[in-house]
Design an enzyme around this catalytic site. Structure first.
Site, PDB file in Angstrom:
ATOM      1  N   THR A  54      11.757 -22.452  30.883  1.00  0.00           N
ATOM      2  CA  THR A  54      11.140 -22.062  32.155  1.00  0.00           C
ATOM      3  C   THR A  54      11.783 -22.773  33.338  1.00  0.00           C
ATOM      4  OG1 THR A  54       9.077 -21.552  31.055  1.00  0.00           O
ATOM      5  CG2 THR A  54       8.929 -22.034  33.386  1.00  0.00           C
ATOM      6  N   SER A 105      13.017 -21.807  24.498  1.00  0.00           N
ATOM      7  CA  SER A 105      12.992 -22.749  23.369  1.00  0.00           C
ATOM      8  C   SER A 105      12.307 -22.181  22.131  1.00  0.00           C
ATOM      9  CB  SER A 105      12.372 -24.079  23.774  1.00  0.00           C
ATOM     10  OG  SER A 105      10.985 -23.993  23.920  1.00  0.00           O
ATOM     11  N   THR A 138       9.497 -25.752  27.237  1.00  0.00           N
ATOM     12  CA  THR A 138       8.405 -26.638  26.797  1.00  0.00           C
ATOM     13  C   THR A 138       7.876 -26.279  25.409  1.00  0.00           C
ATOM     14  OG1 THR A 138       6.743 -25.232  27.849  1.00  0.00           O
ATOM     15  CG2 THR A 138       7.593 -27.089  29.147  1.00  0.00           C
ATOM     16  N   ASP A 139       8.084 -25.013  24.982  1.00  0.00           N
ATOM     17  CA  ASP A 139       7.422 -24.557  23.750  1.00  0.00           C
ATOM     18  C   ASP A 139       7.768 -25.412  22.526  1.00  0.00           C
ATOM     19  OD1 ASP A 139       6.263 -22.579  25.216  1.00  0.00           O
ATOM     20  OD2 ASP A 139       7.556 -20.961  24.499  1.00  0.00           O
TER      21      ASP A 139
HETATM   22  N1  ASP Z   1       9.328 -20.002  27.381  1.00  0.00           N
HETATM   23  C1  ASP Z   1       9.518 -21.304  27.753  1.00  0.00           C
HETATM   24  C2  ASP Z   1      10.344 -22.056  26.710  1.00  0.00           C
HETATM   25  O1  ASP Z   1      11.516 -21.870  26.678  1.00  0.00           O
HETATM   26  C3  ASP Z   1       8.284 -22.029  28.097  1.00  0.00           C
HETATM   27  C4  ASP Z   1       8.590 -23.162  28.957  1.00  0.00           C
HETATM   28  O2  ASP Z   1       9.712 -23.610  29.087  1.00  0.00           O
HETATM   29  O3  ASP Z   1       7.630 -23.690  29.572  1.00  0.00           O
HETATM   30  O4  ASP Z   1       9.834 -22.826  25.941  1.00  0.00           O
END
Ligand code: ASP
Length: 373
Positions: A54, A105, A138-139
């Site tokens: 993100t 991620s 974050t995932d």
């Molecule tokens: N979809 C995102 C990721 O790559 C979520 C994030 O980064 O907050 O994990």
């Protein structure tokens, strides 16, 4: 009364000489214009490795907080754009940027992990690199952080950073998180702390950190360990040190590996039977982490299938889906030949089991590893 000309000249001379004599601290130094590559010898050198997420995503507008990125038809942002967007980072370090990959991620693979780990170790060997910042989604941030914590061969700071809101959002959290990450990676006090995550002004240890909320910016918590420290005005204040083995004290080495042994996670619910466990074994799992209920408890049928897996040479770790707390090696687990997860949540237990299986199949030795890391 007007001051005389010699008086004005004397005043200017005094002002100028005191300005020249003033020590220039890192935080006072001017921010270079975009793309200006001025290497300042007095600053540490920090490499930013961008991997996607993100923090590298755009939405349709300022209020697109959950609908953004590739799924919403928006191309990801590259590493140079990330760096250019926050010129303040140049106050803390000489920055170099590298795009390792640019993937959400949730889509990362073991191959991506090995590529990232090898690059991190290569860079940290260079005496000119003082610290590394990795931008990430974050995932699965806690998984990559813990994996790198176990396979990085250096005590230099490695900091993972992310954002919960895309770059285009109102109150985007990425820019300040990135400044904090660079300031942390550039700080001498961040050495020897293992791999860290910095988000929302909090510094988390890779071992203890977990994502606890699907959308909130205060999502990263350390339920069992607490935070390592806090960022205040871009200065790290540490309050604890990691007690578990990591980085230079780790026995794991992925430098020659192209893959890791397959380890699956079985999520237990009321009424689970053993069919998923049987399918994992049939599909070639070398290890199974059982995310049981409470203190790693499970229905009898799941237990039967896991015990049969052990007999077929599969390593089984009894973990809990609860999200915090210890699972210690009690008789009910050891009599079946299970290792217990100690304080590892199921996703981290999977990483440690994959790495443990690169060294041994012996449950006693694997339990020793779960106790120490
Ligand atoms: N979809 C995102 C990721 O790559 C979520 C994030 O980064 O907050 O994990």
């Amino acid at each position: 009364m007007k001051p005389s000309r010699p008086l004005i000249i004397a005043a200017i001379t005094v002002a100028l000489s005191s300005f020249i004599a003033m020590p220039v601290t890192a935080a006072d130094s001017p921010v270079p214009a975009k793309n200006e590559t001025v290497v300042k010898n007095e600053l540490p050198n920090v490499a930013i490795l961008a991997t996607g997420g993100t923090i590298a995503s755009k939405g349709a507008g300022a209020l697109s907080l959950t609908d953004y990125g590739v799924g919403a038809g928006k191309k990801p942002v590259g590493v140079q754009q990330l760096i250019d967007a926050v010129p303040e980072i140049q106050k803390f370090a000489n920055i170099s940027g590298e795009q390792v990959f640019n993937i959400g991620s949730s889509k990362l693979s073991i191959t991506d992990w090995l590529k990232l780990a090898k690059r991190v170790n290569e860079l940290l060997k260079d005496p000119k690199v003082d610290g590394i910042v990795i931008t990430h989604g974050t995932d699965t941030l806690e998984e990559t952080a813990y994996f790198l914590n176990l396979v990085t061969k250096s005590n230099k700071p490695v900091v993972l950073v992310a954002s919960m809101r895309p770059a285009t959002a109102l109150s985007a959290d990425g820019p300040l998180n990135l400044v904090n990450a660079v300031a942390l990676a550039a700080d001498k006090s961040a050495k020897d702390k293992g791999v860290m995550v910095v988000m929302n002004d909090q510094i988390s240890p890779a071992f203890g950190v977990t994502k606890t909320n699907s959308t909130n910016v205060a999502t990263f918590k350390c339920p069992d360990t607490g935070y390592l420290g806090y960022m205040q005005n871009n200065v790290p204040y540490f309050v604890s040190i990691p007690a578990k083995k990591h980085t230079v004290n780790s026995e794991f080495d992925v430098s020659a590996l192209q893959d890791l042994p397959r380890v699956d996670v079985n999520y237990v619910v009321l009424g689970s039977d053993g069919k998923l466990v049987d399918a994992m074994v049939a599909n070639g799992a070398k290890g199974i982490v059982n995310a049981g209920v409470g203190h790693a408890n499970m229905p009898n049928d799941v237990n039967k299938s896991l015990a049969s897996a052990v007999k077929q040479g599969v390593a089984v770790v009894a973990a809990s889906r609860v999200g915090s707390g210890l699972i210690t090696p009690l008789g009910k687990f050891t009599k079946e030949g299970y290792v217990t997860a100690m304080m590892h949540n199921p996703q981290k237990a999977r990483i440690l089991l994959m790495l443990a299986l690169t060294k041994t199949q012996d449950p006693k030795e694997i339990q020793r590893i779960f106790n120490e890391y």
